[in-house]
Enzyme design. Sequence first.
Site, PDB file in Angstrom:
ATOM      1  N   ALA A  74       0.817  -1.219   0.000  1.00  0.00           N
ATOM      2  CA  ALA A  74       0.000   0.000   0.000  1.00  0.00           C
ATOM      3  C   ALA A  74       0.851   1.270   0.000  1.00  0.00           C
ATOM      4  CB  ALA A  74      -0.951  -0.001   1.185  1.00  0.00           C
ATOM      5  N   THR A  75       2.025   1.226   0.593  1.00  0.00           N
ATOM      6  CA  THR A  75       2.882   2.420   0.579  1.00  0.00           C
ATOM      7  C   THR A  75       3.184   2.802  -0.862  1.00  0.00           C
ATOM      8  OG1 THR A  75       3.888   1.813   2.686  1.00  0.00           O
ATOM      9  CG2 THR A  75       5.122   3.365   1.313  1.00  0.00           C
ATOM     10  N   ASN A 154      -6.013   3.033  10.521  1.00  0.00           N
ATOM     11  CA  ASN A 154      -5.190   1.951  11.043  1.00  0.00           C
ATOM     12  C   ASN A 154      -4.993   1.999  12.552  1.00  0.00           C
ATOM     13  OD1 ASN A 154      -3.767   4.271   9.751  1.00  0.00           O
ATOM     14  ND2 ASN A 154      -2.047   3.492  10.935  1.00  0.00           N
ATOM     15  N   GLN A 182      -6.376  -0.952   5.283  1.00  0.00           N
ATOM     16  CA  GLN A 182      -6.984  -1.605   6.449  1.00  0.00           C
ATOM     17  C   GLN A 182      -8.365  -2.179   6.138  1.00  0.00           C
ATOM     18  OE1 GLN A 182      -5.715  -2.215   9.481  1.00  0.00           O
ATOM     19  NE2 GLN A 182      -3.779  -1.167   9.130  1.00  0.00           N
ATOM     20  N   SER A 202      -3.201  -3.873   0.243  1.00  0.00           N
ATOM     21  CA  SER A 202      -1.961  -4.576   0.585  1.00  0.00           C
ATOM     22  C   SER A 202      -2.271  -5.947   1.152  1.00  0.00           C
ATOM     23  CB  SER A 202      -1.217  -3.731   1.628  1.00  0.00           C
ATOM     24  OG  SER A 202      -0.002  -4.334   1.955  1.00  0.00           O
ATOM     25  N   HIS A 204      -0.703  -8.155   2.999  1.00  0.00           N
ATOM     26  CA  HIS A 204      -0.341  -8.634   4.345  1.00  0.00           C
ATOM     27  C   HIS A 204      -1.301  -8.163   5.429  1.00  0.00           C
ATOM     28  CE1 HIS A 204       1.767  -5.132   6.342  1.00  0.00           C
ATOM     29  NE2 HIS A 204       1.815  -4.704   5.098  1.00  0.00           N
ATOM     30  N   THR A 243       9.758  -6.655 -12.639  1.00  0.00           N
ATOM     31  CA  THR A 243       9.304  -8.040 -12.772  1.00  0.00           C
ATOM     32  C   THR A 243       8.233  -8.351 -11.731  1.00  0.00           C
ATOM     33  OG1 THR A 243      11.461  -8.686 -13.606  1.00  0.00           O
ATOM     34  CG2 THR A 243      10.094 -10.458 -12.686  1.00  0.00           C
ATOM     35  N   CYS A 330       6.036   5.743  16.763  1.00  0.00           N
ATOM     36  CA  CYS A 330       7.423   5.761  17.241  1.00  0.00           C
ATOM     37  C   CYS A 330       8.373   6.036  16.101  1.00  0.00           C
ATOM     38  CB  CYS A 330       7.808   4.404  17.800  1.00  0.00           C
ATOM     39  SG  CYS A 330       6.714   3.847  19.075  1.00  0.00           S
TER      40      CYS A 330
HETATM   41  C1  LIG Z   1      -3.759   2.727   6.289  1.00  0.00           C
HETATM   42  C2  LIG Z   1      -2.444   2.182   5.833  1.00  0.00           C
HETATM   43  N1  LIG Z   1      -1.898   2.649   4.702  1.00  0.00           N
HETATM   44  C3  LIG Z   1      -0.724   2.184   4.247  1.00  0.00           C
HETATM   45  C4  LIG Z   1      -0.030   1.220   4.916  1.00  0.00           C
HETATM   46  C5  LIG Z   1       1.277   0.721   4.366  1.00  0.00           C
HETATM   47  O1  LIG Z   1       1.076  -0.533   3.791  1.00  0.00           O
HETATM   48  P1  LIG Z   1       2.270  -1.462   3.303  1.00  0.00           P
HETATM   49  O2  LIG Z   1       2.845  -2.072   4.529  1.00  0.00           O
HETATM   50  O3  LIG Z   1       1.632  -2.466   2.406  1.00  0.00           O
HETATM   51  O4  LIG Z   1       3.242  -0.614   2.570  1.00  0.00           O
HETATM   52  C6  LIG Z   1      -0.550   0.705   6.106  1.00  0.00           C
HETATM   53  C7  LIG Z   1       0.194  -0.294   6.885  1.00  0.00           C
HETATM   54  O5  LIG Z   1       0.353  -0.166   8.080  1.00  0.00           O
HETATM   55  C8  LIG Z   1      -1.801   1.199   6.573  1.00  0.00           C
HETATM   56  O6  LIG Z   1      -2.336   0.740   7.702  1.00  0.00           O
END
Ligand SMILES: Cc1ncc(COP(=O)(O)O)c(C=O)c1O
Length: 382
Positions: A74-75, A154, A182, A202, A204, A243, A330
Amino acid sequence: MEEPIYLDHNATTPVDRRVLEKMLPYFCEVYGNAASIDHIHGNKAKQAVDEARQTIAKLLGCRKESEIVFTSGATEANNLALIGAFRKFRDKGRHIISSIIEHPAVLDTLNYLKCEGAEITLVPVDACGVIDLEALEAAITKETILISVMFANNEIGTIQPIKEIGALAKSKSILFHTDAAQAAGHEKINVYDMDIDLLSFSAHKFCGPKGIGGLFVRSYSPLIKLSPISFGGGHEKGMRSGTLNVPGIVGMAEALSLANKEMKAENNRLMEVASLICQRIQQTFPDIKLNGHPQKRLSHNLNLTIPGVEAKALIHLLKNKLSFSAGSACSTVKVEPSHVLKSIGITDEEAFQTIRLGLGQSTLDAQRIADALIQGILRIKG
Ligand SMILES: Cc1ncc(COP(=O)(O)O)c(C=O)c1O
């Protein structure tokens, strides 16, 4: 010694064993490059990617599978959505609206975009963490090209009025991006019904593997093409070179399918577990406060302020029994109170007395969790 109970599912989830099983053949057996379509090895990998893309597109309510662009998570999806849209559409306007409770993957990216000439407005939220829709509408100018509001938070789990925001953005011909990291796999999502133009997710966060995610990029009214933010082989319709992570993609599709199938029952179960934990500890300590919206919240999140108890001390004391996190962000150099908690009116002192419990598939025993928390709090309070 018994393993501590894992209660940090908002940070990450374990991979579901059924997902792992699906992924395994794509490491040592079907290992071709999905872009090498001149031979059988590559074609087999491409076929697996195509099927996974179709599955994910269908589950999110896309019109075409090509609306899914795979990323590392997601980042990266947020970076691609925000930077890619700004660079593509900055001739039309330079103003972007977002909310003050976004994840750093959005806030830091918006902050970066100021160097490229973007003007950013962050809209406030109410005491439950719900975006102020009037303030959002009032913030729109002729220059506004993009609204980015997260689907669910989150830290406090509040779910935003995504359909209303989508309708507002659409009525003003402004693009709407939502960070659904989330929410995907936990809440029903239909990108077209909700007037979403760009949606980040994302794997995970819904029992899929780490390092894989995606971005929905709408291709019907309007057809959106983003500027790439990294350069190379022109994969993913030129929007994201590199890739493809075939096992990750296969795993993400399986994880999203399972999560969607089991969503209703699992959400009902987790809501019950969460409210049992909450009730039990509030019986002993009535001053413990649940943060976020009482109803419009992720069923697997509990964010609690415990007056007189430092979150870090409680986490440390209970580390052999429970794994959970503090409600304060943190960094390696300094610990700062969470911007999310501050924006819902929580003081710095209260923010440091706030914990986040992230529930998941393995969270079964509300009583054991509540008892451990009660014992820990009693010890700290003396
Ligand atoms: C709301 C939100 N956006 C983005 C992210 C980042 O996701 P990723 O770990 O897949 O880069 C997170 C992960 O904590 C999240 O909770």
